[in-house]
Design an enzyme around this catalytic site. Structure first.
Site, mmCIF file in Angstrom:
data_model
loop_
_atom_site.group_PDB
_atom_site.id
_atom_site.type_symbol
_atom_site.label_atom_id
_atom_site.label_comp_id
_atom_site.label_asym_id
_atom_site.label_seq_id
_atom_site.Cartn_x
_atom_site.Cartn_y
_atom_site.Cartn_z
ATOM 1 N N ARG A 37 0.831 -1.219 0.000
ATOM 2 C CA ARG A 37 0.000 0.000 0.000
ATOM 3 C C ARG A 37 0.859 1.259 0.000
ATOM 4 O O ARG A 37 0.489 2.265 -0.607
ATOM 5 C CB ARG A 37 -0.936 -0.017 1.212
ATOM 6 C CG ARG A 37 -2.118 -0.945 1.028
ATOM 7 C CD ARG A 37 -3.045 -0.935 2.226
ATOM 8 N NE ARG A 37 -4.310 -1.616 1.907
ATOM 9 C CZ ARG A 37 -5.268 -1.854 2.785
ATOM 10 N NH1 ARG A 37 -5.136 -1.465 4.033
ATOM 11 N NH2 ARG A 37 -6.370 -2.462 2.414
ATOM 12 N N LYS A 198 -20.272 -16.628 3.249
ATOM 13 C CA LYS A 198 -21.688 -16.413 3.581
ATOM 14 C C LYS A 198 -22.448 -15.606 2.545
ATOM 15 O O LYS A 198 -21.993 -14.554 2.108
ATOM 16 C CB LYS A 198 -21.779 -15.693 4.933
ATOM 17 C CG LYS A 198 -21.261 -16.533 6.106
ATOM 18 C CD LYS A 198 -21.430 -15.788 7.415
ATOM 19 C CE LYS A 198 -21.038 -16.661 8.603
ATOM 20 N NZ LYS A 198 -21.227 -15.952 9.881
ATOM 21 N N GLY A 355 -9.979 -8.481 0.397
ATOM 22 C CA GLY A 355 -8.816 -9.061 1.091
ATOM 23 C C GLY A 355 -8.520 -10.502 0.740
ATOM 24 O O GLY A 355 -7.420 -10.851 0.330
ATOM 25 N N GLY A 378 -13.701 -3.015 1.852
ATOM 26 C CA GLY A 378 -15.065 -2.510 1.968
ATOM 27 C C GLY A 378 -15.470 -1.607 0.824
ATOM 28 O O GLY A 378 -16.594 -1.694 0.322
#
Length: 398
Positions: A37, A198, A355, A378
């Site tokens: 990053r 999920k 991720g 996100g």
């Protein structure tokens, strides 16, 4: 996606440029263990310097809950930042107030200054007007190069951009262009891979994608829930049985909207989840009651490869199986390598993010071969869900 301002639109000569960056990197024993990053923000900082601007870096680190915490000080990333930039980096003990003002005032042409963790102030995450004004008072121009934080309306990501001239940095610019090309205005047909554990965490994502893509490959534990929704027994596999109605609804909407959903036709099952555990390939509707599905099978991988070959654009989020443990990484590896081959040959635009996805593509050895890989978790997901991102919306061209 609207047009947005970039560094090229701002006058910077002799000005202090506040640069929101992502320095939320892994640190162990005070040492940065992965500087990816940090390396990605270097072009933005160098371009600001070329334009005569003095970069002052704003960033958060960890979750300090609005008060100083020495274990989350940005001071510990300075050695990695200096190594990436090839120069010394100044540091201010606070991101607002006296320490920040004095450090900014002392800057000379060519200097780079890092301010302390923005989340040491409660006003940051609340997007408090006073906090935003205190940050804005330090500079004349604002550049956001942290797409990974753009889904949050915080003082350093959204508030400041309303107070002084603002634009996207080079990394943000590349990210927005790649995402726009993949979903807003893609070459068709478009395929998407959505994996992970999920369904419940990705309902909005799946609902948005079935309206935008031609082929949707569902993998990981999520696929088990879809199998259950079709009346198929999955033994001891991870599955959200209470989400069966939701899964059926998604399948019906996809069928009505001409989006083909690809679920596993065959699966790899084992009695225990450990490296090298005895496993076998069975049809997706033949999982033994005492076994669990841990990966997609070779027949499914072959069909995924056919989908990729017939597509022009690919969006990927999440692995196809339990890729962290061999041999349950086989499907993810094979599919990723096929996507990488098609991308290298110029036949596919491939965009991936999240991720687990980045880790899986690194594991498969193909991260460098995809057209674009987003390190934003996100923000990438919310973009795929079709949401407006506050930190991007504020950079739109008037």
């Amino acid at each position: 996606m609207a047009d947005f301002l970039t560094i090229d639109d701002l006058k910077m000569d002799g000005k202090v440029v506040l640069v929101r960056v992502d320095l939320n990197v892994p640190v162990e024993g005070g040492q940065v263990t992965d500087a990816t990053r940090i390396e990605k923000i270097v072009p933005t900082i160098k371009d600001i310097q070329k334009k005569g601007g003095k970069p002052v870096l704003l960033a958060h680190f960890g979750r300090p809950k609005g008060q100083p915490d020495p274990t989350m000080s940005l001071r510990q990333v300075i050695p990695a930042l200096e190594a990436a930039l090839g120069q010394k980096v100044g540091f201010a003990e606070d991101c607002i107030g006296g320490p920040a003002k004095r450090a900014v005032a002392a800057m000379e042409a060519g200097d780079v200054l890092l301010l302390e963790n923005t989340r040491f102030h409660a006003g940051e995450e609340k997007n408090d007007a006073t906090c935003a004004a205190s940050l804005a008072a330090l500079g004349q121009v604002y550049v956001n190069d942290a797409f990974s934080a753009a889904h949050r309306a915080h003082a350093s990501t959204e508030g400041v951009a309303r107070l002084i001239p603002a634009a996207a940095g080079r990394l943000m610019e590349a990210e927005l262009k790649a995402l726009n090309a993949a979903l807003a205005n893609p070459d068709r047909p478009v395929a998407a891979v959505v994996g992970g554990a999920k369904v419940s965490t990705k309902i909005e994502l799946l609902t948005n994608l079935i309206e935008k893509v031609d082929h949707l490959v569902i993998g990981g534990g999520m696929a088990n829930t879809f199998l259950v929704a079709q009346g198929i027994e999955v033994g001891k596999s991870l599955a959200e049985r209470d989400m069966a109605d939701t899964a059926r609804g998604i399948l019906e909407k996809a069928a009505a909207g001409n989006c083909r959903i690809l679920l596993p036709a065959d699966v790899v099952v084992a009695r225990e989840f450990r490296a090298g555990a005895p496993s076998e390939v069975v049809a997706a509707d033949a999982c033994p009651p005492d076994a669990m599905i841990l990966d997609a099978g070779p027949q499914t991988v072959a069909e995924i490869a056919r989908v990729f070959a017939a597509s022009r654009t690919l969006i990927w989020n999440g692995p196809l199986g339990a890729f962290e443990i061999a041999p349950f990484d086989a499907a993810t590896n094979a599919a990723a390598q096929e996507a990488a081959r098609l991308t290298r040959e110029g036949l596919l635009v491939s965009v991936a993010g999240g991720g687990d996805t980045v880790a899986a593509l690194n594991h498969a050895g193909v991260a460098d071969d995809f057209t674009f890989i987003s390190t934003a978790g996100g923000a990438f997901l919310e973009w795929m869900e079709g949401r407006d991102l506050p930190g991007v919306a504020v950079l739109e061209r008037p």
